[in-house]
Write an enzyme that holds these catalytic residues in place. Structure first.
Site, PDB file in Angstrom:
ATOM      1  N   CYS A   1     -39.678  -6.115 -20.502  1.00  0.00           N
ATOM      2  CA  CYS A   1     -39.875  -6.708 -22.273  1.00  0.00           C
ATOM      3  C   CYS A   1     -38.396  -7.380 -22.323  1.00  0.00           C
ATOM      4  O   CYS A   1     -37.351  -6.656 -22.003  1.00  0.00           O
ATOM      5  CB  CYS A   1     -40.222  -5.899 -23.091  1.00  0.00           C
ATOM      6  SG  CYS A   1     -42.004  -5.293 -22.851  1.00  0.00           S
TER       7      CYS A   1
ATOM      8  N   GLY B   1     -39.739  -1.086 -24.184  1.00  0.00           N
ATOM      9  CA  GLY B   1     -39.808   0.625 -23.744  1.00  0.00           C
ATOM     10  C   GLY B   1     -41.232   1.089 -24.069  1.00  0.00           C
ATOM     11  O   GLY B   1     -41.919   0.390 -24.118  1.00  0.00           O
TER      12      GLY B   1
ATOM     13  N   GLU C   1     -36.459  -4.909   3.875  1.00  0.00           N
ATOM     14  CA  GLU C   1     -36.290  -5.945   2.902  1.00  0.00           C
ATOM     15  C   GLU C   1     -36.927  -7.253   3.059  1.00  0.00           C
ATOM     16  O   GLU C   1     -37.451  -8.119   1.972  1.00  0.00           O
ATOM     17  CB  GLU C   1     -34.651  -6.218   2.559  1.00  0.00           C
ATOM     18  CG  GLU C   1     -34.020  -7.084   1.760  1.00  0.00           C
ATOM     19  CD  GLU C   1     -34.359  -6.956   0.237  1.00  0.00           C
ATOM     20  OE1 GLU C   1     -35.053  -5.966  -0.182  1.00  0.00           O
ATOM     21  OE2 GLU C   1     -34.093  -7.609  -0.612  1.00  0.00           O
TER      22      GLU C   1
ATOM     23  N   GLU D   1     -43.315  -9.989  -2.563  1.00  0.00           N
ATOM     24  CA  GLU D   1     -43.370 -10.065  -3.895  1.00  0.00           C
ATOM     25  C   GLU D   1     -43.541 -11.338  -4.387  1.00  0.00           C
ATOM     26  O   GLU D   1     -43.980 -11.545  -5.435  1.00  0.00           O
ATOM     27  CB  GLU D   1     -42.104  -9.398  -4.490  1.00  0.00           C
ATOM     28  CG  GLU D   1     -40.754 -10.001  -4.002  1.00  0.00           C
ATOM     29  CD  GLU D   1     -39.798  -9.126  -4.699  1.00  0.00           C
ATOM     30  OE1 GLU D   1     -39.676  -8.454  -5.786  1.00  0.00           O
ATOM     31  OE2 GLU D   1     -38.688  -9.169  -3.841  1.00  0.00           O
TER      32      GLU D   1
ATOM     33  N   HIS E   1     -46.297   3.732  17.443  1.00  0.00           N
ATOM     34  CA  HIS E   1     -46.976   4.674  16.986  1.00  0.00           C
ATOM     35  C   HIS E   1     -47.943   4.166  15.846  1.00  0.00           C
ATOM     36  O   HIS E   1     -48.285   4.931  14.877  1.00  0.00           O
ATOM     37  CB  HIS E   1     -46.019   5.515  16.158  1.00  0.00           C
ATOM     38  CG  HIS E   1     -44.921   6.216  17.294  1.00  0.00           C
ATOM     39  ND1 HIS E   1     -45.461   7.234  18.390  1.00  0.00           N
ATOM     40  CD2 HIS E   1     -43.725   5.691  17.448  1.00  0.00           C
ATOM     41  CE1 HIS E   1     -44.154   7.285  18.978  1.00  0.00           C
ATOM     42  NE2 HIS E   1     -43.154   6.824  18.378  1.00  0.00           N
TER      43      HIS E   1
END
Ligand code: F6R
Length: 612
Positions: free
Chosen positions: A2, A100, A485, A492, A508
């Protein structure tokens, strides 16, 4: 998360607030709203981005020289018009914006409902503004006291700003755990979550501290008090922020601008720390706590997301060059598992924003247990930087694209400098090796420039992978964190599922995924384990996977095996992450752009994660 912005002065508030919201939109973009005081409080809010709000208010009364505005990343209550901020009190005499989480909002809400307060939204924020008004009414106290009393009942994090119909010449703000900065102009005040909405009006700023209340009144000096009413003298600082850094400057997105800024941002991270003439590194934060660092039994990195990946590179660097055992912790896990920490530990918090709630809470915990806390932050004056005992800023300049790019390379640069400095002081690297690495670090910005010349080639190849459903990223050693990364960047911003793995771990489990539709990005510049990764590539090709390889210039072996090869300049193995990450940033950018994704503001994300 925010973004909040406020203005009090003699100018029309609306254009200042809207421009401020656009600068803060990286913090959240679920909904936006504005409240302007003009005889009454005119409050407008709507779902979606700030541009939706602009359209929404087109035929509305937006006059007023006092106002507050908000761009939201939803926590409590779905992102809709009603839950958007600002929120009115019952009488509509007060309105508030909040960044918050009020953790005990349900208890407070229940008590207020018992005394007849009616709620319009599902937000924790409305509970606080209703509580403030209720306290004013019942306790017969003024607004400042009511804010003090109300927030002393609140558990959680907040940065709030309150406007009042009865006091159009006043704004009241308070902070605990969420950032808040006040700009002091000529007979006017600005308020924001970070300095970017303020910088073009004034460079004089006060960073509000936790448990402080700021009272801004026209014609008066700024007043700061604690919740317990102790008067504080505001500490005015000078902003060093370049307005140009806040604009796209001709680029289509902030992300691509920031990718291309990396030669400069890495140079800025080195500048002032490397004394080229005498081949020395000086970092004041480390010098001040030299003994603690040299005697550290362990270094613990605490971070999240991309900063966690940079920290993982830090682990390889510190263990290789300074021979100090390192652990790398997710802040969110560390803080809730009663970690064993003592005075001989050095905790390094890595954070671009310096506001990540989990990282902040984790370092507070480690501090209580006696560890030395060192911060590596980008945002100057941020909460993590202020909570640490010492630290280094990365000086990458504002990073506005939600996907972190230049912050990563500047964090790794600072970590290289720290590891070299400590290695030299501890005698764990030879003088010759120190000089070779330092010299090569100075060459990195121009090698990043060369790497960026891959742009057109990567753009072309991105077309082929626009419709991929999954991606695998493999790397080993220093380039394992780069694989993580690269995968994070792709998922994203393009919403393509991607996983990063240490190359040898492929057999694996993930090898089961490989078929002719599976693109596998393999990061394998020249290194001690190059041949091992070549074997991994062979295993992928045997199963018909499509290999996109990042190799060092002149590589012959991998180029023959891989379907697509991107060459990066040759460099020292410990510095390869600074180059190998660049093609991965470009690849994710172009794939996302070709998929028409909202690159700078990907869905559900926010730049500064100030909630747990
Ligand atoms: C990824 C990204 C996030 C952040 C993470 C930590 O591109 O931006 O994963 O790295 O939220 O943020 P900071 O570094 O501000 O603590």
């Amino acid at each position: 998360m925010c973004g909040i912005v406020g203005y009090l002065g003699s100018k029309e508030a609306y254009p200042i607030l809207i421009k401020g919201l656009k600068r803060l939109e990286y913090r959240g973009y679920d909904s936006a709203g504005i409240a302007l005081v003009n005889e009454k409080i005119n409050l407008y809010k709507t779902k979606g981005k700030v541009s939706n709000l602009e359209t929404f208010v087109e035929s509305k009364n937006i006059a007023g020289t006092t106002g507050i505005a908000h761009t939201r990343w939803a926590t409590h209550g779905e992102p809709n018009d009603v839950n958007a901020h600002p929120h009115f009190s019952d009488s509509k005499e007060l309105a508030m914006i909040h960044n918050g989480i009020i953790e005990n909002y349900d208890v407070l809400k229940e008590e207020l409902m018992k005394v007849g307060v009616e709620f319009k939204s599902n937000t924790d924020t409305e509970v606080l503004i209703q509580l403030i008004e209720y306290i004013m009414k019942v306790e017969k106290v003024d607004l400042v006291n009511a804010v003090q009393l109300a927030i002393s009942q609140v558990v959680g994090a907040y940065a709030i700003v309150v406007v009042s119909k009865k006091h159009p010449d006043m704004l009241i703000a308070a902070r605990n755990g969420s950032p808040l900065v006040i700009g002091i102009g000529e007979d006017e005040f600005y308020l924001a979550s970070d300095p970017s909405p303020i910088v073009e009006y004034t460079r004089n700023v006060v960073f509000v501290d936790d448990e402080e209340i700021a009272i801004l009144k026209l014609g008066e000096e700024l007043q700061i008090r604690t919740i317990k009413n102790q008067v504080k003298t505001p500490f005015v600082e000078q902003l060093e922020l370049n307005l140009g850094d806040l604009e796209k400057s001709g680029f289509k997105h902030f992300m691509i601008k920031e990718i291309f800024e990396q030669p400069k941002s890495i140079r800025d991270s080195i500048r002032g720390r490397v004394n080229v003439g005498i081949d020395n590194i000086s970092m004041a934060g480390i010098i001040d706590f030299k003994e603690r660092f040299l005697q550290a039994k362990r270094i613990i990195f605490i971070a999240a997301g991309t900063s966690w990946h940079a920290s993982l590179v830090g682990e390889y660097l510190f263990e290789e060059l300074a021979r100090i055992p390192v652990e790398v912790e997710y802040a969110s896990e560390f803080r809730y598992r009663n970690p064993i920490i003592n005075e001989s530990d050095v905790v390094i918090a890595v954070s671009q924003s310096g506001e990540t709630a989990d990282t902040l809470a984790a370092i507070k915990l480690a501090k209580q247990k006696g560890a030395l806390i060192y911060s590596i932050c980008n945002v100057v004056g941020s909460s993590i930087a202020r909570a640490a005992d010492a630290g280094s800023y990365t000086h990458a300049g504002p990073e506005i694209g939600v996907a972190s790019t230049k912050a990563f390379t500047s964090q790794v640069t600072v970590l290289v400098l720290m590891a070299l400095l400590l290695g030299r002081k501890k005698g764990t690297i030879s003088e010759t090796r120190f000089q070779v690495l330092l010299n090569e670090l100075n060459n990195i910005p121009s090698k990043v420039e060369q790497t960026l010349q891959l742009n057109d080639q990567i753009k072309e190849i991105s077309k082929i992978f626009t419709y991929a459903r999954n991606f695998l990223y493999l790397g080993r050693g220093f380039n394992f964190p780069v694989a993580l990364e690269g995968a994070l960047k792709l998922k994203e911003i393009s919403y393509i599922h991607a996983e990063g793995y240490p190359a040898a771990e492929m057999k694996h489990g993930p090898i089961a995924l490989i078929d002719k539709k599976m693109p596998v990005v393999v990061i394998t510049p020249t290194s001690a384990i190059y041949n091992k990764v070549v074997s991994n590539i062979q295993e992928i090709k045997t199963r018909k996977g499509k290999v996109i390889a990042i190799v060092s210039k002149g590589d012959k072996l991998v180029s023959k095996l891989a379907d697509y090869t991107f060459e990066i300049p040759e460099t020292e193995e410990v510095l390869t992450p600074l180059l190998s990450v660049i093609p991965l940033q470009l690849l994710s950018y172009y794939i996302a752009d070709m998929r028409d994704c909202e690159i700078d503001q990907p869905r559900n994300l926010a730049k500064s994660v100030t909630v747990e």
